[in-house]
Scaffold this motif. Structure first.
Motif, PDB file in Angstrom:
ATOM      1  N   SER A  99       1.112  -1.348   0.085  1.00 13.84           N
ATOM      2  CA  SER A  99      -0.015   0.002   0.024  1.00 13.84           C
ATOM      3  C   SER A  99       0.828   1.255  -0.064  1.00 13.84           C
ATOM      4  N   TYR A 100       0.457   2.149  -0.937  1.00 10.33           N
ATOM      5  CA  TYR A 100       1.233   3.514  -1.103  1.00 10.33           C
ATOM      6  C   TYR A 100       2.595   3.561  -1.986  1.00 10.33           C
ATOM      7  N   PHE A 101       2.869   2.374  -2.002  1.00  2.00           N
ATOM      8  CA  PHE A 101       4.144   2.323  -2.747  1.00  2.00           C
ATOM      9  C   PHE A 101       3.771   2.078  -4.217  1.00  2.00           C
ATOM     10  N   THR A 102       3.181   3.211  -5.023  1.00  2.00           N
ATOM     11  CA  THR A 102       2.535   3.066  -6.091  1.00  2.00           C
ATOM     12  C   THR A 102       3.592   2.910  -7.321  1.00  2.00           C
ATOM     13  N   GLY A 103       4.602   3.738  -7.251  1.00  2.00           N
ATOM     14  CA  GLY A 103       5.714   3.631  -8.182  1.00  2.00           C
ATOM     15  C   GLY A 103       6.996   3.304  -7.792  1.00  2.00           C
ATOM     16  N   ASN A 104       7.056   2.636  -6.518  1.00  2.00           N
ATOM     17  CA  ASN A 104       8.365   2.265  -6.078  1.00  2.00           C
ATOM     18  C   ASN A 104       8.387   1.071  -5.280  1.00  2.00           C
ATOM     19  N   TYR A 105       7.177   0.142  -5.655  1.00  2.00           N
ATOM     20  CA  TYR A 105       7.327  -0.982  -4.748  1.00  2.00           C
ATOM     21  C   TYR A 105       8.213  -2.154  -5.436  1.00  2.00           C
ATOM     22  N   ALA A 106       8.498  -3.215  -4.416  1.00  2.00           N
ATOM     23  CA  ALA A 106       9.455  -4.279  -5.438  1.00  2.00           C
ATOM     24  C   ALA A 106       8.378  -5.062  -6.226  1.00  2.00           C
ATOM     25  N   PRO A 107       8.987  -5.087  -7.291  1.00  2.00           N
ATOM     26  CA  PRO A 107       8.124  -5.885  -8.426  1.00  2.00           C
ATOM     27  C   PRO A 107       7.950  -7.111  -8.196  1.00  2.00           C
ATOM     28  N   ARG A 108       9.074  -7.936  -7.501  1.00  2.00           N
ATOM     29  CA  ARG A 108       8.950  -9.477  -7.447  1.00  2.00           C
ATOM     30  C   ARG A 108       9.396  -9.662  -5.727  1.00  2.00           C
ATOM     31  N   MET A 109       9.055 -10.757  -5.385  1.00  2.00           N
ATOM     32  CA  MET A 109       9.530 -11.129  -4.053  1.00  2.00           C
ATOM     33  C   MET A 109       9.424 -12.719  -3.860  1.00  2.00           C
ATOM     34  N   SER A 110      10.272 -13.341  -2.702  1.00  2.00           N
ATOM     35  CA  SER A 110      10.095 -14.439  -2.301  1.00  2.00           C
ATOM     36  C   SER A 110       9.975 -14.556  -0.826  1.00  2.00           C
ATOM     37  N   ILE A 111       9.550 -15.668  -0.238  1.00  2.00           N
ATOM     38  CA  ILE A 111       9.891 -15.700   1.381  1.00  2.00           C
ATOM     39  C   ILE A 111      10.408 -17.152   1.714  1.00  2.00           C
ATOM     40  N   GLN A 112      11.220 -17.250   2.469  1.00  2.00           N
ATOM     41  CA  GLN A 112      11.792 -18.208   2.941  1.00  2.00           C
ATOM     42  C   GLN A 112      11.724 -18.522   4.363  1.00  2.00           C
ATOM     43  N   ALA A 113      11.926 -19.739   4.981  1.00  2.00           N
ATOM     44  CA  ALA A 113      11.927 -19.739   6.533  1.00  2.00           C
ATOM     45  C   ALA A 113      12.733 -21.092   7.111  1.00  2.00           C
ATOM     46  N   ALA A 114      13.113 -20.657   8.421  1.00  2.00           N
ATOM     47  CA  ALA A 114      13.703 -21.737   8.991  1.00  2.00           C
ATOM     48  C   ALA A 114      13.450 -21.815  10.567  1.00  2.00           C
ATOM     49  N   ASN A 115      13.458 -23.010  11.100  1.00  2.00           N
ATOM     50  CA  ASN A 115      13.426 -23.571  12.594  1.00  2.00           C
ATOM     51  C   ASN A 115      14.774 -23.499  13.162  1.00  2.00           C
ATOM     52  N   LEU A 116      15.062 -22.395  13.699  1.00  2.00           N
ATOM     53  CA  LEU A 116      16.524 -22.415  14.527  1.00  2.00           C
ATOM     54  C   LEU A 116      16.453 -22.593  15.902  1.00  2.00           C
ATOM     55  N   ASP A 117      17.498 -23.134  16.552  1.00  2.00           N
ATOM     56  CA  ASP A 117      17.603 -23.166  17.860  1.00  2.00           C
ATOM     57  C   ASP A 117      18.165 -22.064  18.374  1.00  2.00           C
ATOM     58  N   GLU A 118      17.553 -21.344  19.269  1.00  2.00           N
ATOM     59  CA  GLU A 118      17.863 -20.150  19.910  1.00  2.00           C
ATOM     60  C   GLU A 118      19.396 -20.172  20.304  1.00  2.00           C
ATOM     61  N   ASP A 119      19.455 -21.329  21.026  1.00  2.00           N
ATOM     62  CA  ASP A 119      20.858 -21.346  21.750  1.00  2.00           C
ATOM     63  C   ASP A 119      22.184 -21.478  20.943  1.00  2.00           C
ATOM     64  N   LYS A 120      21.652 -21.776  19.499  1.00  2.00           N
ATOM     65  CA  LYS A 120      22.925 -21.906  18.742  1.00  2.00           C
ATOM     66  C   LYS A 120      23.178 -20.829  17.656  1.00  2.00           C
ATOM     67  N   LEU A 121      22.297 -19.840  17.459  1.00  2.00           N
ATOM     68  CA  LEU A 121      22.539 -18.713  16.945  1.00  2.00           C
ATOM     69  C   LEU A 121      23.668 -17.805  17.227  1.00  2.00           C
ATOM     70  N   PRO A 122      24.258 -17.459  16.139  1.00  2.00           N
ATOM     71  CA  PRO A 122      25.388 -16.467  16.121  1.00  2.00           C
ATOM     72  C   PRO A 122      24.966 -15.035  16.579  1.00  2.00           C
ATOM     73  N   GLU A 123      26.007 -14.442  17.176  1.00  2.00           N
ATOM     74  CA  GLU A 123      25.723 -12.904  17.784  1.00  2.00           C
ATOM     75  C   GLU A 123      25.638 -12.140  16.485  1.00  2.00           C
ATOM     76  N   ILE A 124      24.516 -11.156  16.451  1.00  2.00           N
ATOM     77  CA  ILE A 124      24.393 -10.485  15.256  1.00  2.00           C
ATOM     78  C   ILE A 124      24.237  -8.921  15.818  1.00  2.00           C
ATOM     79  N   PRO A 125      25.057  -7.989  15.196  1.00  2.00           N
ATOM     80  CA  PRO A 125      24.971  -6.702  15.964  1.00  2.00           C
ATOM     81  C   PRO A 125      23.649  -6.206  15.746  1.00  2.00           C
ATOM     82  N   GLN A 126      23.503  -5.173  16.792  1.00  2.00           N
ATOM     83  CA  GLN A 126      22.206  -4.624  16.978  1.00  2.00           C
ATOM     84  C   GLN A 126      22.116  -3.589  15.710  1.00  2.00           C
ATOM     85  N   ARG A 127      20.850  -3.157  15.301  1.00  2.00           N
ATOM     86  CA  ARG A 127      20.854  -2.504  14.196  1.00  2.00           C
ATOM     87  C   ARG A 127      20.859  -0.958  14.304  1.00  2.00           C
ATOM     88  N   GLY A 128      20.165  -0.514  15.443  1.00  2.00           N
ATOM     89  CA  GLY A 128      20.172   0.833  15.750  1.00  2.00           C
ATOM     90  C   GLY A 128      19.181   1.419  14.852  1.00  2.00           C
TER      91      GLY A 128
END
Length: 412
Positions: A99-128
Motif C-alpha cells: 500500500s502507498y508504494f505506487t511507483g516504487n514497490y518491489a516488483p517481485r519477492m519470495s519468502i523463505q523460513a527456518a526453524n532455528l535453535d535459539e541457543d545456537k544462533l550467532p551473535e548479530i550486531p544491534q541494528r540501531g
C-alpha cells in the motif's frame, strides 16, 4: 467454490488473516538484518498498525514512506531482510502489503523460513537507527552464520500485484506443518514493501513443560485459537488470548451493543442485569488439559465491560469441531462442563477465579466464554495442566489448510 490454491501461490483466500501476525512487533517480532534501509527501515514491515501516507513529508534521504524501502540497486544482487518471529509456530499464510508504494514497490519477492535453535544462533550486531544506511561487512559476516540462502521456500519468486493505492495486499497461502522461528523476505531487485504479515498459530514444546507449574492452555502463542463467535463488531476474540497484557481497548474482544436490550435496564435480586441476550466465543485450547485457574481481564473497558460472564468446557474431536462450526456452535448443553458459573465483572479490572472442575478427569479441548449482555474483554487466561490425551488432529495425518466456516466469520 473455487479450488484452494496451491501452497505459496497468490490467493484471494484470506481466511488465515484472522490468525495472529507472528512477526508483528506487538508480539515480539524483530528485524535481525536487512541489506539496505536507505529510504525507510525494515522495522516498518512489522509495525502492528496499518501503513499510512504523508503526501508532502520528506526526510534528508528522500520521500518519507511507511514501510521498508531500499535504494535503487546499482550493484549486483538483490535486497533481503531477516525477521525473527515473535510467536514461533506454524505459518498459514502471508500478506505482502505494498500500500502507498505506487511507483516504487518491489516488483517481485519470495519468502523463505527456518526453524532455528535459539541457543545456537550467532551473535548479530544491534541494528540501531537505519535510515540512509546499508548493511556493513561485519553485519553480512554475522548473518552468514544463519545460512539463510539454504532456508526452505514457502513462497517462490512471485510478481507483486498493485491494487488500490491505499489498500494493496498480496496474500499467499501456506500449507506447511513445520514449526518456523525465522523468515527471510527477498525482494527482486529492490524497492519498497509497506508491511509483511506472517499469519499462523503458535506451537509450544509441551514435553519441556514443568509438570508442577500451571500454564496458559489457551494462549495464542502456544497454539490456542478462536474457532467461533457470535459477534466481533469492534475487536476479534483472538485478541483476548494474545501475548502479554492488552495495550489498549483495541487489543481486546468487543461486541456491538445488543439491539434487543430492554428500554429500561433493571437488576434481579442477585444484582445481575435482567435480559436474555448474551455474546460468546469458543476457543480451541493449545493442548487438551485440566483448567485450574481462570483469569478474565476487562482492562481499558471502563464504560463498556460486560455485566457478567461464564465459562464452559467440553471435549471435541477434530471432526466434531468441524461439525460444530458448520452448526454455528449449537452444541447440546450436556456436552459443556461448567468451569465458571455466571459471575459479575467489574470495569477495567483483572479477575481471577478457581475453576469448578479440579478433578484430573475433567480434561477439556475447547472452552466457551459467554458475556452478558455485551461489551468487551481484554484478556482470557486459562491456566492448568496439559493432559497426555490428545483428541485433536493425529500427528501422522497432514492437517487441513486453516479455514473459517459459517460461524467463525459471523458478524465480522
Amino acid at each position: 467454490m473455487a479450488d484452494t490454491p496451491r501452497e505459496g501461490k497468490l490467493t484471494r483466500f484470506v481466511n488465515f488473516s484472522q490468525l495472529i501476525d507472528m512477526a508483528s512487533e506487538s508480539v515480539g517480532g524483530k528485524i535481525l538484518f536487512s541489506t539496505d534501509d536507505f529510504f525507510a527501515p525494515a522495522e516498518n514491515l512489522i509495525k502492528s498498525d496499518s501503513p499510512s501516507f504523508k503526501e508532502h513529508e520528506y526526510t534528508e534521504f528522500g520521500k518519507w514512506m511507511d514501510g521498508w524501502e531500499t535504494r535503487r540497486k546499482r550493484i549486483p544482487g538483490h535486497d533481503w531482510c531477516i525477521i525473527k518471529l515473535g510467536i514461533q509456530g506454524i505459518i498459514r499464510g502471508f500478506d505482502v502489503d505494498i500500500s502507498y508504494f505506487t511507483g516504487n514497490y518491489a516488483p517481485r519477492m519470495s519468502i523463505q523460513a527456518a526453524n532455528l535453535d535459539e541457543d545456537k544462533l550467532p551473535e548479530i550486531p544491534q541494528r540501531g537507527v537505519r535510515m540512509g544506511a546499508a548493511a556493513t561487512a561485519e553485519e553480512f559476516e554475522a548473518i552468514a552464520g544463519l545460512k539463510s540462502n539454504d532456508w526452505n521456500y514457502l513462497v517462490p519468486m512471485t510478481e507483486l500485484k498493485p491494487e488500490r493505492p491505499a489498500s494493496s495486499h498480496n496474500y499467499f497461502l501456506v500449507n506447511s506443518q513445520q514449526r518456523w522461528t525465522h523468515v527471510r523476505l527477498n525482494i527482486f531487485p529492490d524497492g519498497g514493501i509497506a508491511r509483511l504479515r506472517v499469519y499462523g498459530t503458535g506451537q509450544k514444546d509441551w514435553i519441556a513443560t514443568d509438570p508442577k507449574e500451571p500454564v496458559d492452555l489457551v494462549g495464542i502463542a502456544f497454539g490456542g485459537v478462536c474457532v467461533g463467535f457470535s459477534n466481533a463488531h469492534v475487536g476479534h476474540p483472538n485478541n483476548v488470548i494474545g501475548v502479554g497484557r492488552a495495550k489498549s481497548m483495541a487489543d481486546g474482544w468487543e461486541t456491538a451493543r445488543r439491539l434487543d436490550r430492554p428500554p429500561i435496564v433493571e437488576y434481579d435480586e442477585t444484582g445481575v442485569l435482567l435480559g436474555s441476550g448474551c455474546e460468546w466465543a469458543v476457543f480451541r485450547l493449545a493442548h487438551p488439559g485440566v483448567i485450574t485457574q481462570i483469569e478474565i481481564d476487562t482492562k481499558y473497558f471502563k464504560g463498556n465491560s460486560p455485566d457478567t460472564c461464564k465459562l464452559d468446557g467440553c471435549v471435541l474431536t477434530t471432526q466434531e469441531e468441524e461439525d460444530m462450526i458448520s452448526k454455528k456452535w449449537d452444541l447440546a448443553a450436556h456436552k459443556w462442563k461448567p468451569l465458571l458459573p455466571v459471575t459479575k465483572l467489574s470495569p477495567n479490572q483483572s479477575h481471577s477465579f478457581d475453576s469448578l472442575t479440579l478433578e484430573l478427569q475433567d480434561v477439556i479441548t475447547h472452552a466457551k466464554l459467554t458475556i452478558a449482555p455485551d461489551g468487551g474483554v481484554s484478556r482470557l487466561r486459562l491456566k492448568g495442566f496439559p493432559s497426555s490425551i490428545c483428541l485433536l488432529w493425529p500427528r501422522d495425518r497432514p492437517m487441513k489448510p486453516f479455514s473459517m466456516k459459517t460461524g467463525f466469520q459471523a458478524n465480522l
